[in-house]
Design a protein around this motif. Sequence first.
Motif, PDB file in Angstrom:
ATOM      1  N   LEU A 176      10.078   9.269   8.283  1.00  0.00           N
ATOM      2  CA  LEU A 176       8.631   9.580   8.262  1.00  0.00           C
ATOM      3  C   LEU A 176       8.566   7.276   8.046  1.00  0.00           C
ATOM      4  CD1 LEU A 176       7.255  11.519   6.056  1.00  0.00           C
ATOM      5  CD2 LEU A 176       7.110  12.133   8.507  1.00  0.00           C
ATOM      6  N   MET A 177       7.583   7.225   9.885  1.00  0.00           N
ATOM      7  CA  MET A 177       7.400   5.950   9.551  1.00  0.00           C
ATOM      8  C   MET A 177       5.302   5.305   8.837  1.00  0.00           C
ATOM      9  SD  MET A 177      10.650   6.001  10.522  1.00  0.00           S
ATOM     10  CE  MET A 177      10.695   3.518  10.489  1.00  0.00           C
ATOM     11  N   ASN A 178       5.733   4.436   7.970  1.00  0.00           N
ATOM     12  CA  ASN A 178       4.702   3.431   8.060  1.00  0.00           C
ATOM     13  C   ASN A 178       3.381   4.628   8.114  1.00  0.00           C
ATOM     14  OD1 ASN A 178       5.599   0.946   8.363  1.00  0.00           O
ATOM     15  ND2 ASN A 178       5.601   0.998  10.146  1.00  0.00           N
ATOM     16  N   LYS A 179       3.617   5.657   7.351  1.00  0.00           N
ATOM     17  CA  LYS A 179       1.935   5.822   6.795  1.00  0.00           C
ATOM     18  C   LYS A 179       1.408   5.047   5.818  1.00  0.00           C
ATOM     19  CE  LYS A 179       2.165  10.240   9.318  1.00  0.00           C
ATOM     20  NZ  LYS A 179       1.405  10.088  10.013  1.00  0.00           N
ATOM     21  N   ILE A 180       0.391   4.986   6.377  1.00  0.00           N
ATOM     22  CA  ILE A 180      -0.617   4.579   5.156  1.00  0.00           C
ATOM     23  C   ILE A 180      -1.094   4.942   4.034  1.00  0.00           C
ATOM     24  CG2 ILE A 180      -1.808   2.374   4.170  1.00  0.00           C
ATOM     25  CD1 ILE A 180      -0.564   1.362   7.389  1.00  0.00           C
ATOM     26  N   ILE A 181      -1.154   5.076   2.866  1.00  0.00           N
ATOM     27  CA  ILE A 181      -2.402   6.020   2.193  1.00  0.00           C
ATOM     28  C   ILE A 181      -2.363   4.833   1.392  1.00  0.00           C
ATOM     29  CG2 ILE A 181      -2.214   7.944  -0.104  1.00  0.00           C
ATOM     30  CD1 ILE A 181       0.618   8.216   1.330  1.00  0.00           C
ATOM     31  N   CYS A 182      -4.268   4.991   1.169  1.00  0.00           N
ATOM     32  CA  CYS A 182      -4.411   4.495  -0.199  1.00  0.00           C
ATOM     33  C   CYS A 182      -5.395   5.538  -1.318  1.00  0.00           C
ATOM     34  CB  CYS A 182      -6.020   4.288   1.037  1.00  0.00           C
ATOM     35  SG  CYS A 182      -7.531   3.888   0.102  1.00  0.00           S
ATOM     36  N   LEU A 231       8.529   9.385  -4.758  1.00  0.00           N
ATOM     37  CA  LEU A 231       8.935   8.836  -3.129  1.00  0.00           C
ATOM     38  C   LEU A 231      10.019   8.072  -2.890  1.00  0.00           C
ATOM     39  CD1 LEU A 231       5.069   8.455  -1.327  1.00  0.00           C
ATOM     40  CD2 LEU A 231       6.587  10.559  -0.823  1.00  0.00           C
ATOM     41  N   ALA A 232      10.120   7.138  -3.531  1.00  0.00           N
ATOM     42  CA  ALA A 232      11.321   6.310  -3.410  1.00  0.00           C
ATOM     43  C   ALA A 232      12.770   7.201  -4.129  1.00  0.00           C
ATOM     44  CB  ALA A 232      11.612   4.882  -4.015  1.00  0.00           C
ATOM     45  N   ALA A 233      12.407   8.023  -4.622  1.00  0.00           N
ATOM     46  CA  ALA A 233      13.383   9.162  -5.417  1.00  0.00           C
ATOM     47  C   ALA A 233      14.148   9.654  -4.834  1.00  0.00           C
ATOM     48  CB  ALA A 233      13.182   8.639  -6.732  1.00  0.00           C
ATOM     49  N   ALA A 234      13.228   9.668  -3.643  1.00  0.00           N
ATOM     50  CA  ALA A 234      13.561  11.775  -2.281  1.00  0.00           C
ATOM     51  C   ALA A 234      14.174  10.979  -1.208  1.00  0.00           C
ATOM     52  CB  ALA A 234      12.190  11.724  -2.380  1.00  0.00           C
ATOM     53  N   ASP A 235      14.631   9.433  -1.324  1.00  0.00           N
ATOM     54  CA  ASP A 235      14.885   8.893  -0.387  1.00  0.00           C
ATOM     55  C   ASP A 235      13.822   8.127   0.571  1.00  0.00           C
ATOM     56  OD1 ASP A 235      17.953   7.577   0.278  1.00  0.00           O
ATOM     57  OD2 ASP A 235      18.079   9.121   1.178  1.00  0.00           O
ATOM     58  N   HIS A 236      13.482   7.896   0.109  1.00  0.00           N
ATOM     59  CA  HIS A 236      12.204   6.950   0.828  1.00  0.00           C
ATOM     60  C   HIS A 236      12.001   5.714   0.728  1.00  0.00           C
ATOM     61  CE1 HIS A 236      10.995  10.661   2.932  1.00  0.00           C
ATOM     62  NE2 HIS A 236      10.962  11.832   2.352  1.00  0.00           N
ATOM     63  N   LYS A 237      11.446   4.682   1.978  1.00  0.00           N
ATOM     64  CA  LYS A 237      11.556   3.394   1.803  1.00  0.00           C
ATOM     65  C   LYS A 237       9.847   3.053   0.980  1.00  0.00           C
ATOM     66  CE  LYS A 237      12.428  -1.209   2.868  1.00  0.00           C
ATOM     67  NZ  LYS A 237      13.160  -1.079   1.571  1.00  0.00           N
ATOM     68  N   ASP A 245       8.912   4.109   5.115  1.00  0.00           N
ATOM     69  CA  ASP A 245       8.086   5.620   4.802  1.00  0.00           C
ATOM     70  C   ASP A 245       6.265   5.386   5.000  1.00  0.00           C
ATOM     71  OD1 ASP A 245      10.548   6.272   6.221  1.00  0.00           O
ATOM     72  OD2 ASP A 245      11.696   6.347   4.511  1.00  0.00           O
ATOM     73  N   PHE A 246       5.879   4.838   3.534  1.00  0.00           N
ATOM     74  CA  PHE A 246       5.480   5.143   3.124  1.00  0.00           C
ATOM     75  C   PHE A 246       4.972   3.407   2.226  1.00  0.00           C
ATOM     76  CE2 PHE A 246       6.548   8.849   2.655  1.00  0.00           C
ATOM     77  CZ  PHE A 246       5.281   9.421   2.987  1.00  0.00           C
ATOM     78  N   ILE A 247       3.139   2.799   2.711  1.00  0.00           N
ATOM     79  CA  ILE A 247       3.038   1.839   2.242  1.00  0.00           C
ATOM     80  C   ILE A 247       1.626   3.246   1.205  1.00  0.00           C
ATOM     81  CG2 ILE A 247       1.992  -0.004   2.311  1.00  0.00           C
ATOM     82  CD1 ILE A 247       3.249  -0.587   5.035  1.00  0.00           C
ATOM     83  N   VAL A 299      -9.725   0.793   6.036  1.00  0.00           N
ATOM     84  CA  VAL A 299      -9.471   0.291   7.289  1.00  0.00           C
ATOM     85  C   VAL A 299      -8.209   0.725   7.627  1.00  0.00           C
ATOM     86  CG1 VAL A 299     -10.080  -1.057   8.048  1.00  0.00           C
ATOM     87  CG2 VAL A 299     -12.258  -0.616   7.065  1.00  0.00           C
ATOM     88  N   ALA A 300      -7.244   0.592   7.106  1.00  0.00           N
ATOM     89  CA  ALA A 300      -5.514  -0.139   6.459  1.00  0.00           C
ATOM     90  C   ALA A 300      -5.026   1.548   6.610  1.00  0.00           C
ATOM     91  CB  ALA A 300      -5.085  -0.815   5.790  1.00  0.00           C
ATOM     92  N   ALA A 301      -5.569   2.766   6.042  1.00  0.00           N
ATOM     93  CA  ALA A 301      -5.315   3.244   5.958  1.00  0.00           C
ATOM     94  C   ALA A 301      -4.579   4.932   6.558  1.00  0.00           C
ATOM     95  CB  ALA A 301      -5.210   3.786   4.633  1.00  0.00           C
ATOM     96  N   ASP A 302      -3.212   5.260   6.884  1.00  0.00           N
ATOM     97  CA  ASP A 302      -3.690   6.729   7.212  1.00  0.00           C
ATOM     98  C   ASP A 302      -4.259   7.909   6.709  1.00  0.00           C
ATOM     99  OD1 ASP A 302      -2.607   5.777   9.850  1.00  0.00           O
ATOM    100  OD2 ASP A 302      -0.993   5.750   8.414  1.00  0.00           O
ATOM    101  N   SER A 303      -4.594   7.392   5.396  1.00  0.00           N
ATOM    102  CA  SER A 303      -5.111   9.015   4.593  1.00  0.00           C
ATOM    103  C   SER A 303      -5.072   8.617   3.165  1.00  0.00           C
ATOM    104  CB  SER A 303      -3.792  10.724   3.975  1.00  0.00           C
ATOM    105  OG  SER A 303      -3.095   9.503   4.077  1.00  0.00           O
TER     106      SER A 303
END
Length: 268
Positions: A13-19, A40-46, A134-136, A153-157
């Motif tokens: 998943l690319m650049n999902k931004i969570i606030c 999430l990092a331990a689940a192999d996501h950056k 994958d997630f910010i 304003v920056a976030a997806d969710s």
Amino acid sequence: MGQRIARNTEVKLMNKIICIANQKGGVGKTTTAINLSASLAAADHKILLIDADSQGNSSSGLGLEKDRYEKANFYHAMIGQISLESVILPTALPNLEVIPSSQDLIGMEVEFVNLENREVRLRSLLKGLNRTYDFIIIDCPPSLGFMTVNALVAADSLIVPLQCEYYAMEGLGYLLNTVKLVKADLNPSLQLGGILLTMFDQRNSLAHRVTEDVRKHLGNRVYQTVIPRNVRLSECPSHGQPIILYDIKSRGAIAYMDLAQEILRGIK
């Protein structure tokens, strides 16, 4: 550890931004930011965790010493002195990086009072990042001020931690109204990811009543995962470690790994 955290074998998943925000303090916001990021990092996501709170608890909670970022941190990137990418630091988890905070963020709202389009400052900086995540995840201050609005304003969710205590829903309406305004005027794609019940004490009948009331009023907007009140979760920030490194077998660690999997299932 591998039995609890499912590895991702699908396309990243690319650049999902969570606030992560709540104007009330002491609800587990920073605890959630740190431990969800780590899970999430331990689940192999950056993962990139942005500490947007002037208290800097996400930074210290991941073991960062202040002398590593005192002169180059999130504040300096926000005012345009240096690039956002230049203040990214590694952590003890290979897939987790962090942008540390500074007390200088306290005065940013005043500094930016006359700046045009100041609400989109963070979104513009994130669009300019050369690295891909994958997630910010953005840890917001306990307020609905300048920095939280920038994050929305920056976030997806948005994830809203909600403490399982008497005044749990106090102020939630103001936050959700702010989300509506941001969605209408500045970020139409912003979604409420979910309400996260935190600090749940299964021995306390009030905690059970609060949980029932919140689920009754907010329905499927509430995550199934509930974060327990857990001594090990309280201890790990003082050791500069997320709970999965401090005590992988604790109830707090299991809960945050479950939350990470619930979020991943919801996105796929």
